[in-house]
Design an enzyme around this catalytic site. Structure first.
Site, mmCIF file in Angstrom:
data_model
loop_
_atom_site.group_PDB
_atom_site.id
_atom_site.type_symbol
_atom_site.label_atom_id
_atom_site.label_comp_id
_atom_site.label_asym_id
_atom_site.label_seq_id
_atom_site.Cartn_x
_atom_site.Cartn_y
_atom_site.Cartn_z
ATOM 1 N N ALA A 180 0.774 -1.292 -0.028
ATOM 2 C CA ALA A 180 -0.082 0.107 -0.015
ATOM 3 C C ALA A 180 0.903 1.358 0.084
ATOM 4 O O ALA A 180 0.623 2.360 -0.552
ATOM 5 C CB ALA A 180 -0.928 -0.186 1.172
ATOM 6 N N THR A 181 2.077 1.215 0.694
ATOM 7 C CA THR A 181 2.925 2.287 0.539
ATOM 8 C C THR A 181 3.164 2.694 -1.094
ATOM 9 O O THR A 181 3.167 4.021 -1.178
ATOM 10 C CB THR A 181 4.361 2.361 1.359
ATOM 11 N N ASN A 233 -5.955 3.398 10.424
ATOM 12 C CA ASN A 233 -5.174 2.380 10.972
ATOM 13 C C ASN A 233 -5.085 2.614 12.426
ATOM 14 O O ASN A 233 -5.124 1.568 13.225
ATOM 15 C CB ASN A 233 -3.934 2.402 10.324
ATOM 16 N N GLN A 282 -6.522 -0.666 5.035
ATOM 17 C CA GLN A 282 -7.209 -1.249 6.296
ATOM 18 C C GLN A 282 -8.721 -1.798 5.891
ATOM 19 O O GLN A 282 -9.233 -2.608 6.751
ATOM 20 C CB GLN A 282 -7.445 -0.243 7.531
ATOM 21 N N SER A 333 -3.312 -3.452 0.223
ATOM 22 C CA SER A 333 -2.064 -4.004 1.021
ATOM 23 C C SER A 333 -2.379 -5.379 1.185
ATOM 24 O O SER A 333 -3.504 -5.892 1.667
ATOM 25 C CB SER A 333 -1.905 -3.563 2.343
ATOM 26 N N HIS A 356 -0.643 -7.828 3.182
ATOM 27 C CA HIS A 356 -0.538 -8.348 4.692
ATOM 28 C C HIS A 356 -1.531 -7.921 5.361
ATOM 29 O O HIS A 356 -1.591 -8.405 6.566
ATOM 30 C CB HIS A 356 1.035 -8.101 5.239
ATOM 31 N N THR A 398 9.283 -7.374 -12.616
ATOM 32 C CA THR A 398 8.918 -8.757 -12.955
ATOM 33 C C THR A 398 7.989 -8.997 -11.896
ATOM 34 O O THR A 398 8.025 -8.756 -10.861
ATOM 35 C CB THR A 398 9.961 -9.793 -12.889
ATOM 36 N N CYS A 450 6.181 7.501 23.875
ATOM 37 C CA CYS A 450 7.488 6.533 24.453
ATOM 38 C C CYS A 450 7.688 5.413 23.280
ATOM 39 O O CYS A 450 8.748 4.717 23.447
ATOM 40 C CB CYS A 450 7.297 6.156 25.695
#
Lengths: 132, 406
Positions: free
Chosen positions: B73-74, B153, B181, B201, B203, B242, B328
């Site tokens: 997706a990026t 997300n 998402q 995406s 994954h 490819t 953090c």
């Protein structure tokens, strides 16, 4: 990020959690940090007539490293004189807890909390009337 | 029950066994190059790719030819945004988006700003939504693209895609949505919602990592892109390289399964999510939901636990894998920009935890996690000076704090 065993140990078994009476003239209270920054540490000490820190308590809002730093700080100041406590450096805490660079500010906060508690105590001594 | 319990499905999902099964032959004997037009190895690979294209298109109401394979997706977001910007720069340089997009949309936009484009970030409401009216009012003569994510997300909030799509088409502006998402989780239809470009995406839908797709509309209007990867002219010249046949076959099967099971799985996850929410809030006070109460992904629950810092909480539930909007946990030491975009104060952003539920989440796991969270929050509140002050009636907003300069 993985934590050092010492941070985990302090997080799971924090020393000296709790409060001392902040109105007690022998008790110094230091509150440092801010909720928006993600950490607030309150460290309290009780100093006897001989200038020795008899007791120390803390409460901390912050990450595991912040909790461990403040826990360690209370452990270290107990039994020390005021002058000895002022010699504790944040770098000592970093070393003892093996804090990574992004967590160094937790140790800075702990050092500042000790100093803030001691200066609160000094302020009380200088203005005993105003306190009563 | 596997430990740690995985509740971070918005970060990634495990590869479905059924997906792996259809992939394996293409990692073994069926190794042909889909671009080899002159022998059986190539034909076999090409056929498998075409089938996958059909499966992906079917899930989003598109035509197979409108699916362009990418690395994820990026890359799809980069190709859509930069590709449109470059192609349509003669028409204009104005782009509309929101401040709570994924970094894979924000950062390409920032890059375009450096190159002289005018990117406008529409304010989202407290739930994380932008209205079609806002989009309508912001569109100008020189607007070339609107990019608004289908589902956030972090907080899971869904966008009113159909309404925004209608406005974009009425105004003749291209509409891109990052649906990483959303695809496979909620119904998405590029025709009904008038979407021109849509990022997928692998994954996030129980497919493999390193594969994704970009839907590029071919009719009404025909969307043109300047390729961002030059080479052999694969994917109708829009994305050379490819084709990773096994991954593509996996993405196709993952989409097919998601389409088959979406309705049932969505209802199951909504039930489990609500159970988790209810169990936690019945035991703890001052727990705040981030995002929209019902316009949200079935498997997303984002909560702020006042007076307890997020990373410390995650440490206390180390047999549960979740994520936090606390500073953090980030390299930047800034709390979540998404929560900030919703107007959540930094103090509460530091206390947020995202629970992501998915295909392998069970009721037993939900109950286990709820117990662990309740126990850890209670313990940490006992050592939180803020909780003590709040219980004493101190208004924390009125306190003069002493932040430490690093």
């Amino acid at each position: 990020m993985a934590y050092s065993d010492k941070v985990i140990e302090h997080y799971n078994n924090p020393r000296n959690i709790g409060s001392l009476d902040k109105e007690d003239p022998q008790v110094g209270t230091g509150v440092v940090g801010a909720p928006e920054c993600g950490d607030v540490m309150r460290l309290q000490i009780r100093v006897n007539e001989e200038g020795v820190i008899e007791d120390a308590k803390f409460k901390t809002f912050g990450c595991g490293s912040a909790i461990a730093s403040s826990s360690l700080a209370t452990e270290w100041v107990k039994g020390k004189t005021v002058d000895q406590a002022l010699e504790i450096r944040n770098t000592d805490i970093v070393k003892e807890l093996a804090l990574p660079p992004v967590k160094v500010h937790c140790s800075v906060l702990a050092e500042d909390a000790i100093k803030a508690a001691l200066s609160d105590l000094n302020a009380k001594k200088e203005q005993p009337a105003a306190q009563q | 029950m596997n430990q740690p319990v995985y509740m971070d499905y918005q970060a990634t999902t495990p590869l479905d066994e059924r997906v792996l099964d259809v992939m394996l032959p293409f990692l073994r004997e069926k190794f042909g190059n889909a671009a080899s037009r002159n022998h059986a190895y190539g034909w076999e690979a090409e056929k498998a790719v075409d089938e996958a294209r059909e499966q992906i298109a079917a899930l989003i109401g598109a035509k197979a030819k409108e699916v362009v394979f990418t690395s994820g997706a990026t890359e799809s977001n980069n190709l859509a945004i930069k590709g449109v910007a470059e192609m349509y720069q003669e028409k204009g340089k104005h782009i509309l988006t929101t401040p709570i997009e994924h970094k894979a949309v924000i950062d390409p936009c920032k890059r375009l700003e450096k190159d002289g484009y005018d990117v406008e970030y529409l304010e989202v409401d407290k739930f994380g939504q932008v209205s079609a009216e806002q989009v309508r009012n912001a569109i100008r003569e020189d607007t070339i693209l609107v990019s608004i994510m289908a589902a956030n997300n972090e907080v899971g909030t869904l966008a009113p895609l159909a309404e925004i799509g209608a406005v974009c088409h009425e105004k003749g502006v291209l509409f891109h949505t990052d649906a990483a998402q959303a695809v496979g989780k909620i119904p998405v239809d590029v025709e009904a919602m008038q979407i021109d470009l849509l990022s997928i995406s692998g994954h996030k839908v129980y497919g493999p990592k390193g594969i994704g797709a970009l839907y590029v509309r071919r009719r009404n209007p025909r969307v043109r892109l300047v390729a961002q990867m030059d080479g052999g002219g694969h994917e109708r010249g829009m994305r050379s390289g490819t084709l990773p046949v096994a991954s593509i076959v996996g993405l196709g099967e993952a989409c097919r399964l998601a389409g088959l099971e979406m309705k049932e799985e969505g209802a199951r996850l909504t039930g489990l999510r609500d159970r988790l929410h209810q169990k936690i809030t019945s035991e703890l006070d001052e727990v705040y939901l981030n995002g929209h109460p019902d316009q949200r992904l079935p498997g997303n629950l984002n909560l702020s636990f006042a007076y307890v810092e997020g990373e410390a909480l995650m440490m206390g539930i180390d047999d549960v894998a979740v994520s936090s909007g606390s500073a953090c946990t980030s390299a930047s030491l800034e709390p979540s920009y998404v929560l900030r975009g919703l107007g959540v104060g930094d103090d509460l952003a530091h206390t947020s935890i995202r629970f992501g539920l998915g295909r392998e989440t069970t009721e037993k796991e939900v109950d286990f996690v709820a117990d662990r969270v309740v126990g850890a929050v209670k313990r940490l509140r006992e050592m939180s000076p803020l909780y003590e002050m709040a219980k004493e009636g101190v208004d924390l907003n009125e306190v003069r704090w002493n932040p430490v300069a690093d």
